[in-house]
Design an enzyme around this catalytic site. Structure first.
Site, short mmCIF file in Angstrom:
data_model
loop_
_atom_site.label_atom_id
_atom_site.label_comp_id
_atom_site.label_asym_id
_atom_site.label_seq_id
_atom_site.Cartn_x
_atom_site.Cartn_y
_atom_site.Cartn_z
CE LYS A 7 42.23 47.57 35.83
NZ LYS A 7 41.56 46.31 35.39
CD GLU B 22 42.90 44.44 32.31
OE1 GLU B 22 43.07 44.64 33.52
OE2 GLU B 22 41.84 44.74 31.70
CB CYS C 70 40.51 47.45 31.89
SG CYS C 70 38.96 46.58 31.52
#
Length: 501
Positions: free
Chosen positions: A179, A80, A212
């Site tokens: 995300k 990321e 993440c």
């Protein structure tokens, strides 16, 4: 210079795969990248300056991709923020963004780069995949225009998304994921309206992808595994390690084990921000990992994985995480419990005062049981058993149930829960369990020097005990059963929109 971890037997396996076309297994690669960061400015860089910076990072990633491909890798995951960094405002990230179409458009940017406007990053990533016959996973930024007809349209007339992309071995865009659970500092990006469950099929299994902070979530992380039945998860992350319970390698490997999938985790590398810790994790074992707070260089890792782990005889049996703990009486003790903080959460602790014994500590509905034996009880180190049953509310909101055995930072009990790096006390036997109200429990076991304990030294029993099995004396830093109670989460994880269960 790019170095790699690559066992010799995997190299032999790669030649066999190429010769017989067997895809029951595949070679996975992840690259921990020391990102070249832009200068922090209050005014946006020009598009030319942004592309120049991104190309510098892709130059490094290109070497990793080529090295992985020459060693037989079928897929490589990069981190990321790996192409432009993370210190941005909404305005200063804009020059780094591209319009990323839905994969249903059937697009190979390498051969048709202008089809959706100027997209030099997608073109280059696509060519890297195509020219090296390897799936390439990267994290970049997407921009989507909107107008007043959309009541949620930002005032600048566009949505900006933290986005993962996957290009297959022909260079075609096969996955795009926005995300869903942004971390608090990600002010440069917008939350998607809905959670996306992005999967794609390959000759070596079904893949899902998220990013993440998503790993804490029910949507999309748990849904991809339980409902969509993915075999492997691709996981770009920019994770800064927060000891004792939120270090990248222990947490990610525990998640793969508990969820029963392969996890390909690529972290950024920045020691000043405690960012390190990447790995390739299977349900039954940690295949390879990298944790390095000493150097500033990147690291390539490769390992063989089973393409469809659920069908393997080594696939772990399901665990009833509260079966043992709810079947025994709490161990009685006359000593007083005491409070201590771990990452802004107030745990209830009890001190381990003898070289062997049984302890129970409780908080709300969670009781944690420990049986242990030390080689000797040192006077210069203190250990405590802790329990937490509550809502975490800092940098995200999510409900936790945690049992942990840990070394305190000093002999002062007020330091229990503070970060600590080394331990000299050796444990010969241990068994940790808890009365969990969730089936989502992630077992962590960390030794002195923040190293993972090898699987041969411990096991997770089907009745929910994390226990020793080798008899070898081990310098335990922290041992934990980290439970997530999704049904007690508030409507938003972090700042995101509500999720369905």
């Amino acid at each position: 210079m790019i170095t790699s971890y690559f066992p010799k037997y995997v190299a032999l396996f790669a030649l066999l795969v190429l010769s017989v076309g067997a895809l029951d297994t595949f070679i996975a690669a992840v690259y921990e990248h020391a990102v070249i960061l832009p200068n922090r400015t209050e005014t946006p860089a020009s598009k030319e300056e942004a592309v120049l910076l991104m190309n510098k990072n892709i130059d490094v990633l290109e070497k990793a991709v080529k090295l992985a491909a020459t060693q037989g890798a079928h897929i490589i995951v990069t981190p990321e923020d790996g192409i432009y960094g993370w210190v941005f405002t909404r305005e200063t990230i804009y020059p780094y963004l591209e319009d990323i179409p839905h994969p249903e458009v059937n697009w190979i940017p390498c051969t048709d780069p202008q089809r959706f406007g100027y997209a030099p990053v997608q073109e280059r990533l696509s060519c890297l995949a195509k020219d090296n016959s390897i799936y390439v996973v990267a994290n970049i930024g997407d921009k989507k225009p909107c107008d007043a007809s959309d009541p949620k349209c930002p005032s600048d007339g566009r949505y900006q998304y933290n986005t993962d992309v996957v290009f297959d071995s022909q260079g075609k865009l096969v996955a795009r994921y926005h995300k869903y659970n942004l971390f608090a500092p990600e002010i440069q990006f917008d939350f998607p309206k809905d959670s996306e469950f992005v999967t794609f099929d390959t000759p070596f299994g079904k893949f899902g992808i998220f990013t993440c902070f998503d790993i804490f979530s029910h949507d999309p992380a748990v849904v991809l595994v339980n409902k969509f039945q993915v075999d492997s998860v691709l996981y770009p992350t920019a994770w800064y390690n927060t000891l004792p319970l939120l270090s990248a390698v222990p947490f990610h490997s525990a998640w793969a084990r508990a969820m029963g999938v392969n996890l390909l985790a690529a972290n950024t590398h920045n020691t000043s921000m405690h960012m390190t810790g990447s790995g390739i994790y299977a349900p039954e074992a940690v295949k390879v990992y990298h944790y390095d707070m000493e150097t500033e260089s990147g690291q390539l890792m490769l390992s063989e994985l089973k393409s469809r782990p659920r069908s393997e005889p080594t696939y772990p049996a399901p665990v009833d995480w509260s079966a043992y703990a709810k079947g025994i009486k709490p161990f009685l003790s006359e000593q007083l419990d005491f409070p201590g903080m771990i990452y802004f959460d107030e745990f209830t602790f009890t001190e381990l005062k003898r070289n062997a014994g049984n302890y129970t500590v409780c908080q709300k509905d969670l009781c944690c049981h420990l049986t242990y034996k030390m080689s000797e009880k040192r006077t210069d180190e203190v250990y405590a058993l802790g329990a937490f049953d509550g809502l975490h509310t800092v940098e995200g909101q999510y409900y936790l149930q945690i049992c942990t055995l840990l070394k305190c930072q000093t002999t002062d009990l007020r330091t229990c829960g503070e970060p600590v790096g080394s331990a000299f006390t050796k444990f010969e036997e241990f068994s940790l369990s808890g009365t969990f109200g969730t089936s989502y429990v992630f077992p962590q076991f960390i030794l002195s020097g923040s190293q993972l304990a090898p699987e041969r030294h411990y096991e997770v029993s089907r009745d929910g005990r994390l226990q020793s099995r080798s008899g070898a004396p081990l310098p335990i830093l922290v041992m934990a059963l980290y439970g997530r109670v999704f049904e007690k989460d508030p409507p938003r994880l972090g700042q995101g929109p509500g999720k369905s269960q």
